[in-house]
Design an enzyme around this catalytic site. Structure first.
Site, PDB file in Angstrom:
ATOM      1  N   SER A  43      -7.114  10.550 -42.704  1.00 11.89           N
ATOM      2  CA  SER A  43      -5.960  11.453 -43.680  1.00 11.89           C
ATOM      3  C   SER A  43      -6.211  13.077 -42.592  1.00 11.89           C
ATOM      4  CB  SER A  43      -6.093  11.857 -44.973  1.00 11.89           C
ATOM      5  OG  SER A  43      -7.331  11.848 -45.479  1.00 11.89           O
ATOM      6  N   ASP A  81     -14.312   7.274 -41.675  1.00  9.98           N
ATOM      7  CA  ASP A  81     -13.445   6.348 -40.884  1.00  9.98           C
ATOM      8  C   ASP A  81     -13.652   6.172 -39.872  1.00  9.98           C
ATOM      9  OD1 ASP A  81     -11.478   5.422 -42.703  1.00  9.98           O
ATOM     10  OD2 ASP A  81      -9.705   6.886 -42.645  1.00  9.98           O
ATOM     11  N   LYS A 109     -15.957   3.059 -42.539  1.00 11.63           N
ATOM     12  CA  LYS A 109     -14.899   2.553 -43.161  1.00 11.63           C
ATOM     13  C   LYS A 109     -13.902   2.271 -42.563  1.00 11.63           C
ATOM     14  CE  LYS A 109     -11.327   4.552 -45.237  1.00 11.63           C
ATOM     15  NZ  LYS A 109     -10.211   4.028 -44.793  1.00 11.63           N
ATOM     16  N   GLU A 173      -6.210   0.537 -52.195  1.00 16.84           N
ATOM     17  CA  GLU A 173      -5.089   1.691 -51.796  1.00 16.84           C
ATOM     18  C   GLU A 173      -3.552   1.197 -51.806  1.00 16.84           C
ATOM     19  OE1 GLU A 173      -5.312   3.792 -48.527  1.00 16.84           O
ATOM     20  OE2 GLU A 173      -3.521   5.425 -48.785  1.00 16.84           O
TER      21      GLU A 173
HETATM   22  O1  KIV Z   1      -8.332   8.595 -44.768  1.00 18.12           O
HETATM   23  C1  KIV Z   1      -8.905   8.508 -46.022  1.00 18.12           C
HETATM   24  O2  KIV Z   1      -8.746  10.034 -46.688  1.00 18.12           O
HETATM   25  C2  KIV Z   1      -8.655   6.896 -47.225  1.00 18.12           C
HETATM   26  C3  KIV Z   1      -7.834   7.249 -48.009  1.00 18.12           C
HETATM   27  C4  KIV Z   1      -6.781   7.616 -48.634  1.00 18.12           C
HETATM   28  C5  KIV Z   1      -9.341   6.124 -48.892  1.00 18.12           C
HETATM   29  O3  KIV Z   1      -8.773   6.635 -46.458  1.00 18.12           O
END
Ligand code: KIV
Length: 256
Positions: A43, A81, A109, A173
């Protein structure tokens, strides 16, 4: 007990708290605040880089931000992520996940149901968090998912398959609360909701959203716990006024 086990043991007992961080100072504030996990989310493509989505975020950029977050953190486990296309092939996924661990992250993730990638990570004992429902790396526009029976069935199947593959938790989500509740009661892994209602095992928000950094961005699920946009604007206006009238710097803030 390792952090994966601690998170898993919270299921059904205590809510899991996760927030995003992208830099040293925010990570330093979150550390020691009883936040269970810090997510260096892609994000950052939107809230740090100003892009319209997460699709242009690169591995190098994620490593850069992960490094800064690691420096600010002593005790909170950090999940990095994996950016778009960094886990398309299992061997590439493994190599990139390893880079995050070498940078100081504790796990990664990935978005969607990617059995080959998840299996490779689990086999290599790299903690992996799943993510189903609205998948920003794959969507053209962000919207509630799982309203139709077909979409809901697919999200449910993805979550149960990720669970069987060994993810240690799953982000849900932007899905209806009823679907999130059904998934949460079915899977062994704790679920962490964002726009998925209150019956998930935990909740995550993008830190900039919950701090109210952008008054123009207000999806239904975001609760603003602060209004930092106004705080920053007020401070900047006062600084400008002080400098204009010669009130700053005063004696207290001047070397003699
Ligand atoms: O990229 C991110 O911040 C996310 C969250 C919204 C779970 O994947």
């Amino acid at each position: 007990m390792d952090f994966e086990e601690r998170i898993k043991q919270k299921k059904g007992r205590e809510k899991i708290i996760m927030l995003t961080a992208y830099d040293y100072q925010i990570a330093k504030i979150l550390d020691g605040m009883k936040v269970d996990l810090i997510l260096v989310g892609d994000s950052l493509g939107m809230v740090v880089q100003g892009n319209r989505d997460t699709k242009s975020v690169t591995m190098e950029e994620m490593i850069y931000h992960t490094r800064a977050v690691v420096k600010g953190t002593k005790e909170t486990p950090i999940i990095a992520d994996m950016p778009i296309h960094s886990y398309d092939k299992p061997e590439e996924c493994l190599k990139n996940a390893q880079r995050f661990l070498e940078t100081g992250a504790h796990g990664v993730k990935i978005e969607g149901n990617k059995p080959e990638a998840v299996k490779a990570l689990v086999r290599a004992r790299i903690p992996v968090m799943g993510h189903v429902g609205m998948l920003p790396q794959m969507e053209e526009s962000y919207r509630l998912k799982g309203k139709t029976a077909e979409e809901a069935d697919k999200i449910f199947a993805d979550a149960t398959q990720l669970d069987a593959q060994g993810v240690f938790s799953i982000v849900l989500e932007c899905i209806p609360e009823s679907l999130a509740t059904k998934i949460t009661s079915k899977v062994k892994a704790p679920t962490i909701g964002i726009g998925a209602g209150k019956y998930c095992d935990g909740q995550v928000l993008v830190i900039n959203d919950m701090l109210g950094m952008d008054s123009g961005f207000k999806p239904k699920f975001v609760k603003r716990y602060a209004d930092l946009e106004t705080v920053v604007k007020d401070a900047v206006a006062e600084f400008r006024r002080d400098v204009s009238v010669g009130k700053y710097p005063d004696k207290e803030h001047t070397y003699h």
